[in-house]
Design an enzyme around this catalytic site. Sequence first.
Site, PDB file in Angstrom:
ATOM      1  N   LYS A  20      -0.027   6.447   6.937  1.00 29.10           N
ATOM      2  CA  LYS A  20       0.543   5.897   8.173  1.00 29.10           C
ATOM      3  C   LYS A  20       0.764   6.992   9.209  1.00 29.10           C
ATOM      4  O   LYS A  20       0.386   6.860  10.383  1.00 29.10           O
ATOM      5  CB  LYS A  20       1.866   5.198   7.841  1.00 29.10           C
ATOM      6  CG  LYS A  20       2.444   4.405   9.007  1.00 29.10           C
ATOM      7  CD  LYS A  20       3.761   3.759   8.624  1.00 29.10           C
ATOM      8  CE  LYS A  20       3.625   2.585   7.690  1.00 29.10           C
ATOM      9  NZ  LYS A  20       3.755   2.883   6.276  1.00 29.10           N
ATOM     10  N   ARG A  94       9.821   4.942   8.493  1.00 23.01           N
ATOM     11  CA  ARG A  94       8.753   4.265   7.738  1.00 23.01           C
ATOM     12  C   ARG A  94       8.207   5.165   6.636  1.00 23.01           C
ATOM     13  O   ARG A  94       7.928   6.349   6.873  1.00 23.01           O
ATOM     14  CB  ARG A  94       7.592   3.886   8.677  1.00 23.01           C
ATOM     15  CG  ARG A  94       7.995   3.023   9.860  1.00 23.01           C
ATOM     16  CD  ARG A  94       6.814   2.880  10.818  1.00 23.01           C
ATOM     17  NE  ARG A  94       7.154   2.136  12.023  1.00 23.01           N
ATOM     18  CZ  ARG A  94       7.077   0.811  12.131  1.00 23.01           C
ATOM     19  NH1 ARG A  94       6.653   0.096  11.112  1.00 23.01           N
ATOM     20  NH2 ARG A  94       7.417   0.214  13.253  1.00 23.01           N
ATOM     21  N   GLU A 249      -0.303  -3.234  13.842  1.00 22.61           N
ATOM     22  CA  GLU A 249       1.015  -3.768  14.162  1.00 22.61           C
ATOM     23  C   GLU A 249       1.363  -3.340  15.586  1.00 22.61           C
ATOM     24  O   GLU A 249       1.192  -2.176  15.949  1.00 22.61           O
ATOM     25  CB  GLU A 249       2.066  -3.260  13.172  1.00 22.61           C
ATOM     26  CG  GLU A 249       1.836  -3.778  11.749  1.00 22.61           C
ATOM     27  CD  GLU A 249       2.904  -3.296  10.779  1.00 22.61           C
ATOM     28  OE1 GLU A 249       3.987  -2.888  11.248  1.00 22.61           O
ATOM     29  OE2 GLU A 249       2.643  -3.313   9.563  1.00 22.61           O
ATOM     30  N   ARG A 264      -4.332   0.412  10.413  1.00 26.35           N
ATOM     31  CA  ARG A 264      -4.991   0.782   9.163  1.00 26.35           C
ATOM     32  C   ARG A 264      -6.258  -0.061   9.021  1.00 26.35           C
ATOM     33  O   ARG A 264      -6.415  -1.086   9.664  1.00 26.35           O
ATOM     34  CB  ARG A 264      -4.068   0.534   7.965  1.00 26.35           C
ATOM     35  CG  ARG A 264      -3.513  -0.873   7.905  1.00 26.35           C
ATOM     36  CD  ARG A 264      -2.618  -1.075   6.688  1.00 26.35           C
ATOM     37  NE  ARG A 264      -1.894  -2.329   6.793  1.00 26.35           N
ATOM     38  CZ  ARG A 264      -0.591  -2.424   7.028  1.00 26.35           C
ATOM     39  NH1 ARG A 264       0.135  -1.331   7.180  1.00 26.35           N
ATOM     40  NH2 ARG A 264      -0.002  -3.597   7.113  1.00 26.35           N
ATOM     41  N   HIS A 794     -30.312 -19.215 -14.418  1.00 24.99           N
ATOM     42  CA  HIS A 794     -30.418 -18.676 -15.775  1.00 24.99           C
ATOM     43  C   HIS A 794     -29.423 -19.323 -16.750  1.00 24.99           C
ATOM     44  O   HIS A 794     -29.805 -19.775 -17.829  1.00 24.99           O
ATOM     45  CB  HIS A 794     -30.199 -17.163 -15.755  1.00 24.99           C
ATOM     46  CG  HIS A 794     -29.979 -16.573 -17.107  1.00 24.99           C
ATOM     47  ND1 HIS A 794     -31.006 -16.307 -17.976  1.00 24.99           N
ATOM     48  CD2 HIS A 794     -28.835 -16.268 -17.766  1.00 24.99           C
ATOM     49  CE1 HIS A 794     -30.504 -15.838 -19.105  1.00 24.99           C
ATOM     50  NE2 HIS A 794     -29.196 -15.800 -18.999  1.00 24.99           N
TER      51      HIS A 794
END
Length: 839
Positions: A20, A94, A249, A264, A794
């Site tokens: 981050k 964070r 975000e 991200r 198959h």
Amino acid sequence: MLVRSLDELTATDLPDAGGKGANLGELRRAGFPVPDGFVITTAAYALAAEASGATGETPASARVRLAASPVPAGIADAAREAYRALGAPPVAVRSSATAEDLPDASFAGQQDTILGVAGADAVLDAVRRCWASLWNDRAVAYRQTHEVSVRGLRLAVVVQRMVEAQSAGVLFTADPITGRRRRAAIEAVRGLGEQLVSGAVNPDHYTVNTRSGAVLERRGDILSDAQLRELAALGARIEEHFGRPQDIEWAIDKDGTVWIVQSRDITTLYPLPSAAPDDEEDLHVYFSANVAQGVFAPFTPMGLQTFRLLSSGLAAAIGRPVRDPSAGASLYAESAMRVFIDLTPVLRDPFGREVPGRVMSVMEFRSKAIFEKLLQDPRLRPRGSASRSRLRVLGAALHTGAPQNAVRALVWPDATRNRLLAELDRAIAAIRIPEKSSDRLDAYQDLILKFPPKFFPRMVGLVIPGVLSYALANRLLGTHARPGELQTVLRGLPHNPTTEMDLGLWRIARAAREDPASRDALVARSPAELSAQYRARALPPLLQREMTGFLERYGHRAIAEIDLGVKRWSEDPAHLLGAIANYLRLGDDATAPDVQFARGAHEAEAMIKTLAARLHGPRRVILRFLLGRVRLLSGLREQPKFQIMRIFALGHALIAPVGAELAGRGLLDAADDAFFLTLPELRRAIAGEDLRDTVVERRGLYRRELTRRHIPRVLLSDGTDAETELAPATDAAIRGTPASPGIARGIARVIRSPVGARLEPGEVLVAPSTDPGWTPLFLTAGALVMEMGGMMSHGAVVAREYGIPAVVGVPDATGRIATGEQVTVDGSAGTVARQEAAL
């Protein structure tokens, strides 16, 4: 350093700032609107973990120690100073782990974020909580699920100025559900975005075309069209900066300024082929060869190289040679180490555009609806003259020899089959393996370019009359045949090499049961031990002799055998020996596979008489002829692949010694590293180039791709997973395509890979798809449920051979059915019922 400003960080600083922090620093330095702040680095975490005694502890103990211990003085002083320099505002604190916001694992929400933190002491307390959250239960479980090593795992903490958000939310620069690129999916809530993450409120939802700015969908009124366009444009710029679709975000403050608080990679999107056009109007359609062949695992680079050469050889066979054979033909595409076929020219062809849908109706039924919808897309409208296209296709087909061989097979089935197989045997026996490595690579290229194009179309010509005869018989019978009756004719078919292989394994098991030394070895030793003893010629004599004879005929086969880079059973027969050990638990009675096969053949012949008796005159004669050809030719459906795998095994044998030589010269670490290089790269390695770093990188990518759970069967060039968009499941009922008649009840066993798998007698095999590597499991299965395939796929063919009910093309069968669940499989109706649903 213990603390670093966001302004000095870039994406390369992940070891220091975590995922981050590195991404935010990268965006801020690139001029994007990211709130200023600083990062308490992973070095600080390491010091704190050591000081608290958390290092080496269990996750629960580490969490408690980190949360309870004070922040070491040096770290606390540096953090206080950075906070004062920021102006001591309210901040967001964070977590930013080194294993976070990565291309293959986002770790979204796994560690803590604390919003609205005010005051230096509160900031330090929030930092401790973030450190401790590295070891919370959900983060630990996520790492285990994604096989992320904890070795060297550390956590940084991002401290950012809080945005006084009027609205906030998330922005995906590509649709996370369908995969469609340039379709921004935006969710918004009033106030802080934490409400959205926590699920406390239902967000507004919007979809915006990031290229045109058009608002395509609106569910809510929090954001204006102008704000949506601004967000979409900003997202597109961030995506362009990172080169990959982003999960962003954002927050909008009271002044209307948009701020980015996190970005991200979207880790769930399936990557596009490198040659996919960027123009939305130039739609290309890619069909997954992996899914069609039941191989969901990635291919080794040499396996991909083989398909490039194969595509070039087949293109030359129809009169369209390519300039660089090692690069592949124009219809070849690959993505995520898997093979795709670009069907766009076929779908735009006025004569051939309906062929894919028709083929899928018998080979991969779930794809039929996709192609029917695609034909309605104006971007795929027909181009050119139908009559000219018809002549071109006919000329190309005649050039391969397939139609001529189909006619011969229809008239003289036995003679045509025997002549072609004998010619193939002679050609393979004449192949010689050179001594010199460079000559081996030349021989490999020549083998793949020339051998399959020469024989494969003619082998397909053997199969076509059987398929057409079945279709014509079905039409001729009309309402005179009840559901499942005509499929009975396909039971116990002769000339099927896969069935013959499985029955050969059963015969070895039966012989081993009567030989005490062989029986004891199979019961007492693991498949890996048995395989090592086989290679050392140390198995009990009977078992050694039987396995040697079996592998002389079938040793070229393998699990995921269409990847030339995988080991053949002749190199490691552990899977086969495990299957034989499993068969020892089957009783030698009326349920034995060879008995079932013989009974199936008898029932098929009886059904032909029954069906013929319902017609009269010339129609009865024609029906008998058609069904006779079905019996003689339909078993050959497995022959083309069986023979191609003999060629692939030879290719593998040509490459393997090159790897051994390069490893001996110190240019590769191991002999099988050769299969993680391409043909041009191997030529460079022979010339002396050290490519070990390339192999390490490729092996890492291969390991990551092994964990990918979903492979789109049809991928569009705009990123859309076509099934999700065009043919989604309509209800919760477990339905598929009827593939082998009958009803069976049993315990479900979900198996996603046959490697080391065991199936108790009578259990219902639930699988994504199957290739011949799976079929030893069929001998003990009570029924088959498969996510992929159609009536002639198959798994369906082999299920009918053994008389076990089968339903194929069941969406997400391995997710909707649980191991241990009692299910009823109706192979005539195409349904799977759970026990509770049947009560």
